[in-house]
Design an enzyme around this catalytic site. Structure first.
Site, PDB file in Angstrom:
ATOM      1  N   GLY A  60       0.838  -1.356  -0.013  1.00 52.95           N
ATOM      2  CA  GLY A  60       0.073   0.125  -0.179  1.00 52.95           C
ATOM      3  C   GLY A  60       1.306   1.439  -0.235  1.00 52.95           C
ATOM      4  O   GLY A  60       0.620   2.165  -0.232  1.00 52.95           O
ATOM      5  N   THR A  61       2.105   1.309   0.602  1.00 53.44           N
ATOM      6  CA  THR A  61       3.299   1.772   0.814  1.00 53.44           C
ATOM      7  C   THR A  61       4.287   2.888   0.257  1.00 53.44           C
ATOM      8  O   THR A  61       4.324   3.157  -0.416  1.00 53.44           O
ATOM      9  CB  THR A  61       3.446   3.105   2.399  1.00 53.44           C
ATOM     10  OG1 THR A  61       3.859   1.485   2.818  1.00 53.44           O
ATOM     11  CG2 THR A  61       1.962   2.963   3.197  1.00 53.44           C
ATOM     12  N   THR A  86      -8.166  -3.834  -2.749  1.00 55.26           N
ATOM     13  CA  THR A  86      -8.903  -3.909  -1.318  1.00 55.26           C
ATOM     14  C   THR A  86      -9.060  -2.080  -0.719  1.00 55.26           C
ATOM     15  O   THR A  86      -8.033  -1.396  -1.792  1.00 55.26           O
ATOM     16  CB  THR A  86      -8.316  -4.444  -0.406  1.00 55.26           C
ATOM     17  OG1 THR A  86      -7.045  -4.681   0.610  1.00 55.26           O
ATOM     18  CG2 THR A  86      -8.885  -5.508  -0.597  1.00 55.26           C
ATOM     19  N   ASP A  99       0.490 -11.268  -1.827  1.00 56.00           N
ATOM     20  CA  ASP A  99       1.738 -10.749  -0.932  1.00 56.00           C
ATOM     21  C   ASP A  99       1.864 -11.649   0.217  1.00 56.00           C
ATOM     22  O   ASP A  99       3.051 -11.730   0.747  1.00 56.00           O
ATOM     23  CB  ASP A  99       2.069  -9.082  -0.694  1.00 56.00           C
ATOM     24  CG  ASP A  99       0.368  -8.533   0.198  1.00 56.00           C
ATOM     25  OD1 ASP A  99      -0.187  -9.654   0.600  1.00 56.00           O
ATOM     26  OD2 ASP A  99       1.178  -7.343   0.365  1.00 56.00           O
ATOM     27  N   GLY A 103      -3.965  -4.895   7.458  1.00 56.89           N
ATOM     28  CA  GLY A 103      -4.765  -5.682   7.940  1.00 56.89           C
ATOM     29  C   GLY A 103      -4.259  -7.141   8.201  1.00 56.89           C
ATOM     30  O   GLY A 103      -2.901  -6.882   8.810  1.00 56.89           O
ATOM     31  N   HIS A 140      -9.960 -12.732   6.785  1.00 56.72           N
ATOM     32  CA  HIS A 140     -11.966 -12.605   7.417  1.00 56.72           C
ATOM     33  C   HIS A 140     -12.048 -13.759   7.847  1.00 56.72           C
ATOM     34  O   HIS A 140     -13.123 -14.392   6.688  1.00 56.72           O
ATOM     35  CB  HIS A 140     -11.917 -11.798   6.244  1.00 56.72           C
ATOM     36  CG  HIS A 140     -11.503 -11.138   5.701  1.00 56.72           C
ATOM     37  ND1 HIS A 140     -11.798  -9.952   5.842  1.00 56.72           N
ATOM     38  CD2 HIS A 140     -10.424 -10.267   4.700  1.00 56.72           C
ATOM     39  CE1 HIS A 140     -10.630  -8.626   5.822  1.00 56.72           C
ATOM     40  NE2 HIS A 140     -10.195  -8.994   4.640  1.00 56.72           N
ATOM     41  N   CYS A 187     -14.380 -10.349  11.733  1.00 54.71           N
ATOM     42  CA  CYS A 187     -13.727 -11.141  11.370  1.00 54.71           C
ATOM     43  C   CYS A 187     -12.237 -10.821  12.282  1.00 54.71           C
ATOM     44  O   CYS A 187     -12.301  -9.702  13.034  1.00 54.71           O
ATOM     45  CB  CYS A 187     -12.645  -9.920   9.753  1.00 54.71           C
ATOM     46  SG  CYS A 187     -14.490 -11.030   8.357  1.00 54.71           S
TER      47      CYS A 187
END
Lengths: 327, 327
Positions: free
Chosen positions: B20-21, B94, B122, B150, B174, B191
């Site tokens: 994400g980063t 997501t 990943d 997450g 989840h 979750c």
């Protein structure tokens, strides 16, 4: 000798399905056809008694197969409880079979029968039958969930039965969906078995009966041990609110359990079996609706959810089929 | 040419780890050695921008490999989000990666690179690295759980990466452990990600801050968006009761999630990774203790639970390793 049309020798295997109340045995051919089936009450005395019964009747079936020139290749056993698949041993019959702990079935029967002995959990033999001959034929990723007194699970992933390190995998009845929920027989909390198995549904109803004054439940308030999930389903049909609460809770808990296995395995097909599913198909339809609402859309949208078409012989056929399943 | 001692040609693969980063890329050899590693901030504009960045830098690494006479056999990508492994496509990043939906990475990169392109989640590339080179070496049944913003899951069962019908398996973040718990980003409820991920821990703390008057939280009450799990872990160390409640809840929820995967897979080893696990090893020790208390004894007693030793390059190495992993 029995031969198929291509003159390939037809193979036969003895299947044994060991449940809490009865033991079924038969000779099964490679097409899943069942011959010389017999059932016996499960001895509720000692494991020696059970082994004696197995041994005598398996030897009987071997005699019959020899007389009929059936080419026997194995004895396959499916048993309730926990099984060490690698070593062909029963670890524990849990609460369902008396004195069914640490029993070396393979060691015992391979000496008397001189045949390869396969031993697996009965929920695994169920998914083997579904994969080879039933609703999971030609499907590589299948989950089976059998709803009876307890809840059993079987998994085929990438075309192979999921076994894990020693064959203890797929204890899907013991997936926790509410960690502050009711205590389970297994020692853990909020397993789907505590909500959606026969015993779980009866237990949740018993809890509610304690606080109910209505006359209609008085017999079962006095004899709670007589209550089974069958009565709860009947009361649901009669719109009794306490029973509706229990069944709706079972639907919710089971749906979250099914979503957990879908998120885990990305299966194509989920097949329900066991008396509770076969007698209440609408219940599975409700679970299916709820699953499609709550799961990750990419994973749940194409999953087919259905009830077994093989009926009560599925576990027996799958037990015999172990020898051919991994080929 | 680079050769191993036995004169077998050493193979190399380009690994790409898309988070994400940041995006990390390198050339990786068959021993897991990393060459020419670079990292870039993940574009938060369009997926075309991200694809352009990938393409340019992959082509650069191919040039370097050619100059160095490294025998390149593939490009392997590990990405956050949902991946269609069979077709080499990103389905959805997501909430973690902007505009990372329905991206045909394989289609794009195989044209420009002329190399086989592997694309996986990943969390799967993490478990591949652990299985091939890390704490799961020579183990056939491994679960990995990566705790970051997450929660990701990876599964090796019977020596193979679990994929399911189209590669969407092992969404272990989840798994619902409380079906009347907090709402999850995924749309479902309770979750393990809602309790034990970085964002989950911060969210559970934010809920509690609303009812707290103590001065010590006043900055974060005014700026709840600044709160991360890091502060919650610090407050835990300072014995602040609200933080203790949140972290203990995370331990409980995660332990039930781990028991669910143990009951499902009968693994030998569970490997935790991700910043949250690496920075708080005691937290994993607490989860382990709880797991041994609550799970079915036959299944939990011999499971080894540990934190990754490969560190932050695990996902990158595993991405490159896809080409060799299933051999």
């Amino acid at each position: 000798m029995h031969r198929t049309r291509g003159e390939r020798l037809m193979e036969y295997s003895i299947g044994v399905d060991i449940g809490g109340t009865k033991i079924a045995m038969a000779i099964v051919d490679q097409n899943g056809k069942v011959f010389y089936k017999n059932t016996y009450p499960t001895p509720n005395t000692t494991n020696l008694e059970t082994m004696k019964l197995l041994n005598e009747n398996v030897l009987n079936l071997i005699d019959i197969a020899n007389q009929e020139s059936m080419h026997l290749v194995s004895v396959g056993i499916g048993s309730a409880g926990q099984v060490d698949y690698e070593n062909g041993k029963i670890l524990s019959g849990t609460v369902n079979i008396k004195d069914w702990n640490n029993v070396d079935i393979r060691g015992f029967l391979s000496q008397t029968t001189k045949l390869p002995i396969y031993v697996d959990n009965d929920a695994n033999t169920f998914v083997i039958a579904e994969h080879q001959l039933g609703g999971g034929k030609n499907v590589n990723d299948i989950i089976s969930i059998t709803l009876g007194t307890g809840i059993g699970g079987g998994v085929v992933t990438g075309g192979k039965v999921l076994r894990g390190a020693w064959g203890g995998a797929a204890e899907l009845g013991h997936l926790t969906v509410k960690f502050d929920g009711p205590k389970c027989n297994c020692g853990s909390i909020g397993c789907i078995e505590t909500y959606a198995s026969g015993s779980g549904i009866a237990n949740r109803m018993r809890e509610r009966l304690q606080n109910v004054t209505s006359e209609k439940f008085s017999y079962y308030k006095e004899h709670p041990e007589k209550l089974t999930s069958k009565e709860v389903f009947e009361w649901y049909e009669h719109d009794f609110s306490e029973a509706k609460e229990v069944i709706n809770l079972a639907i919710t808990a089971l749906a979250y359990g099914v979503v957990n296995v879908i998120h885990t395995f990305n299966p194509s097909t989920i097949i329900f079996g066991g008396g509770l599913a076969e007698s209440n198909r609408w219940f599975i339809t409700e679970v299916q609706k709820k699953v499609k609402e709550i799961g990750l859309s990419s994973l749940v949208k194409d999953v087919e959810i259905k009830v077994s078409e093989l009926g009560y012989d599925a576990g027996l056929i799958g037990a015999a089929y172990q020898v051919w399943a991994d080929k």
